[in-house]
Design a protein around this motif. Structure first.
Motif, PDB file in Angstrom:
ATOM      1  N   GLN A 181     -14.826  -1.331   0.603  1.00 15.22           N
ATOM      2  CA  GLN A 181     -15.728  -1.234   1.758  1.00 15.22           C
ATOM      3  C   GLN A 181     -14.962  -0.697   2.951  1.00 15.22           C
ATOM      4  O   GLN A 181     -13.741  -0.886   3.035  1.00 15.22           O
ATOM      5  N   PRO A 182     -15.653  -0.068   3.885  1.00 18.25           N
ATOM      6  CA  PRO A 182     -14.964   0.450   5.073  1.00 18.25           C
ATOM      7  C   PRO A 182     -14.311  -0.690   5.866  1.00 18.25           C
ATOM      8  O   PRO A 182     -14.864  -1.790   5.933  1.00 18.25           O
ATOM      9  N   GLY A 183     -13.154  -0.421   6.385  1.00 15.86           N
ATOM     10  CA  GLY A 183     -12.471  -1.399   7.225  1.00 15.86           C
ATOM     11  C   GLY A 183     -11.813  -2.527   6.464  1.00 15.86           C
ATOM     12  O   GLY A 183     -11.367  -3.510   7.052  1.00 15.86           O
ATOM     13  N   LYS A 184     -11.760  -2.421   5.132  1.00 14.50           N
ATOM     14  CA  LYS A 184     -11.150  -3.480   4.321  1.00 14.50           C
ATOM     15  C   LYS A 184      -9.762  -3.062   3.870  1.00 14.50           C
ATOM     16  O   LYS A 184      -9.468  -1.871   3.784  1.00 14.50           O
ATOM     17  N   MET A 185      -8.913  -4.040   3.567  1.00 16.33           N
ATOM     18  CA  MET A 185      -7.600  -3.721   3.002  1.00 16.33           C
ATOM     19  C   MET A 185      -7.808  -3.341   1.542  1.00 16.33           C
ATOM     20  O   MET A 185      -8.155  -4.196   0.723  1.00 16.33           O
ATOM     21  N   ASN A 186      -7.660  -2.071   1.236  1.00 15.87           N
ATOM     22  CA  ASN A 186      -7.894  -1.605  -0.137  1.00 15.87           C
ATOM     23  C   ASN A 186      -6.618  -1.033  -0.738  1.00 15.87           C
ATOM     24  O   ASN A 186      -5.857  -0.379  -0.030  1.00 15.87           O
ATOM     25  N   PRO A 187      -6.381  -1.239  -2.033  1.00  8.24           N
ATOM     26  CA  PRO A 187      -5.219  -0.594  -2.663  1.00  8.24           C
ATOM     27  C   PRO A 187      -5.342   0.923  -2.565  1.00  8.24           C
ATOM     28  O   PRO A 187      -6.452   1.461  -2.549  1.00  8.24           O
ATOM     29  N   ALA A 188      -4.203   1.585  -2.484  1.00  4.94           N
ATOM     30  CA  ALA A 188      -4.210   3.048  -2.359  1.00  4.94           C
ATOM     31  C   ALA A 188      -4.525   3.668  -3.710  1.00  4.94           C
ATOM     32  O   ALA A 188      -3.675   3.712  -4.597  1.00  4.94           O
ATOM     33  N   VAL A 189      -5.751   4.108  -3.855  1.00  2.00           N
ATOM     34  CA  VAL A 189      -6.168   4.757  -5.109  1.00  2.00           C
ATOM     35  C   VAL A 189      -6.899   6.044  -4.768  1.00  2.00           C
ATOM     36  O   VAL A 189      -7.370   6.227  -3.643  1.00  2.00           O
ATOM     37  N   ASP A 190      -7.001   6.947  -5.740  1.00  5.68           N
ATOM     38  CA  ASP A 190      -7.721   8.196  -5.506  1.00  5.68           C
ATOM     39  C   ASP A 190      -9.228   7.960  -5.448  1.00  5.68           C
ATOM     40  O   ASP A 190      -9.934   8.606  -4.689  1.00  5.68           O
ATOM     41  N   ALA A 191      -9.693   7.072  -6.304  1.00  9.66           N
ATOM     42  CA  ALA A 191     -11.125   6.754  -6.327  1.00  9.66           C
ATOM     43  C   ALA A 191     -11.319   5.432  -7.058  1.00  9.66           C
ATOM     44  O   ALA A 191     -10.415   4.957  -7.751  1.00  9.66           O
ATOM     45  N   VAL A 192     -12.491   4.868  -6.876  1.00  8.73           N
ATOM     46  CA  VAL A 192     -12.794   3.583  -7.541  1.00  8.73           C
ATOM     47  C   VAL A 192     -14.043   3.774  -8.401  1.00  8.73           C
ATOM     48  O   VAL A 192     -15.064   4.283  -7.924  1.00  8.73           O
TER      49      VAL A 192
END
Lengths: 220, 250
Positions: free
Chosen positions: B110-121
């Protein structure tokens, strides 16, 4: 006493087996002259028809028939082969024509795996065994005094299989074998039901296996 | 002696009660729906891995997916087909074989969330499941049909693509095979088909193809791909609408 009992068992088994008629057609274009040597053979079932499926146990039966009679022939198990090459031999993705192998071999991992399996011939078997008709009725009952059945049932089975042999190294079809078998099974029941089963699928398996053995083996 | 005379008839009454209690669950089970918790083994795909650091997120509905079909008459039996565990088994075997790196996301991006660095989900959903047994169709095969919907999101949750895919599995009737075992086998074949369909057609999905092309163009322009695990750390995405590669550079 024991030989008599064995003879009786064999005699009973023969009596309790229904009759089967089978026909085999063979069309071979380019049979190997010295057997398959060190190479392996894989037998696969076609499974893309909507209303039937080539039975996995029939494929296993043909493989066992060949491997059991000529120990020199290395028959790779269907599931082992299909799993090793997943997802390229699933019903959706399996090559339909020998020329499609070329496209598969463009993928390096697939080409390497096929090389390691030393596959020389790929045999596709398409067909099934179906029940054609059935008649009769049987009633079974159970009570305090015991249980039993009374009646008579009969049914027919029809097997129809076609094996197509692809030469993997030349990407070409080199033979085609078809076998049909039909037979009638009976089950009279007077207290105990006595099944007299016609081994229709087994006969078709032997017919296809025998023809393939003649194609693949240097000893037959 | 007296005790034994009194207790003896009681024992005779208790024994049928135990027998009845023992048989009762069996009788009740016979009346309930047929239940299949799909189990199978799924092979890893034999293919050149795509040079992508892909994330995957399974929604709760997907992880615990089950299909329930109520009996339509007294002569028929209802069916519960639980595919959740088998779905996870299959996709967790397939995806690592398709992508150079696969990361399981801790939550839906989601926007503004701490997300792992991936190309796509990738987020798979099961939209529909249908089954047929010989009693329904008079054809001697058991069939399972599934329709999936896939979402492809950027690491910040921006939609990159959405498409549907069908999978089909069937198995012939066999001697001494129960309906449950045959439905399980058909479901395993359908799951294998889903894997085969996804693996062979992923790069042909128009939206995926476009996204891959854009990504290639950006990489050719000098952008860096998403950092690969284990060095890739979660990053916060302050600009959620930017493409994933740009996000991971920040």
């Amino acid at each position: 006493m024991k030989p008599n009992l064995s003879l009786l068992s064999v005699f009973s088994a023969a009596l309790l087996t229904g009759c089967v008629t089978s026909t085999v057609d063979e069309m071979v274009f380019n049979a190997p002259t010295e057997g398959v040597g060190e190479a392996s053979v894989v037998i696969l079932g076609r499974r893309h028809a909507s209303d039937y499926e080539t039975e996995p146990d029939f494929i296993e039966c043909v493989g066992d028939y060949i491997a059991g009679r000529d120990k020199a022939i290395d028959v790779v198990g269907e599931l082992e082969f299909v799993n090793a090459l997943y997802p390229w031999f699933e019903p959706r993705t399996a090559p339909l024509y020998p020329q499609d192998i070329e496209k598969l071999l463009q993928q390096a991992p697939v080409a390497q795996k096929l090389l390691s399996l030393r596959t020389k011939y790929m045999i596709w078997i398409d067909g099934s065994t179906v029940r054609t008709d059935s008649a009769g009725s049987m009633t079974c009952g159970i009570g305090p005094g015991g249980a039993g059945c009374f009646g008579f049932g009969t049914w027919g089975n029809n097997s129809n299989y076609e094996a197509t042999i692809w030469d993997f190294s030349n990407r070409a079809e080199v033979g085609r074998i078809s076998a049909t078998a039909s037979g009638q099974s009976y089950m009279p029941a007077v207290v105990l039901p006595i099944p007299i089963i016609a081994p229709v699928q087994g006969t078709a398996c032997d017919s296809v296996g025998d023809q393939l053995l003649q194609f693949l083996s240097s000893e037959y | 002696m007296l005790g034994s005379m009194i207790s003896s008839p009681e024992r005779r009454c208790v024994a049928p009660l135990w027998v009845a209690l023992f048989l009762l669950p069996g009788l009740l089970t016979a009346c309930g729906p047929s239940e299949v918790a799909v189990k199978g083994q799924f092979p890893s795909p034999l293919m050149q891995k795509l040079p992508l650091n892909m994330g995957v997120w399974y929604e709760e509905d997907f992880r615990t997916h089950e299909f329930f079909d109520e009996a339509k008459g007294r002569a028929e039996s209802g069916w519960i087909v639980k595919t959740g565990d088998a779905q996870l088994d299959m996709w967790n075997t397939l995806l690592p074989g398709m992508f150079r790196h696969l990361q399981h996301m801790p939550s839906r991006p989601q926007p503004g969330k701490m997300n792992p660095a991936v190309d796509a989900v990738l987020i798979p959903h099961i939209e529909e499941l249908q089954y047929a047994i010989p009693a329904h169709t008079n054809v001697k095969v058991y069939e399972i049909w599934m329709r999936y919907r896939f979402e492809l999101l950027s690491a910040s949750g921006k939609p990159l693509g959405e498409w549907t895919m069908t999978a089909y599995g069937k198995t012939p009737t066999a001697f001494l095979q129960s309906d449950e075992a045959a439905v399980n086998l058909a479901a395993v074949v359908a799951l294998r088909d889903a894997g085969a369909n996804f693996a062979t057609n992923f790069t042909r999905v128009p939206q995926v193809r476009d996204w891959l092309k854009q990504r290639r163009d950006r990489l050719a322009g000098g952008e860096q791909p998403a950092r690969n695990p284990p060095t890739g750390r979660p990053v916060q995405n302050p600009t959620p609408d930017r493409a994933p590669l740009a996000e991971t550079r920040q």
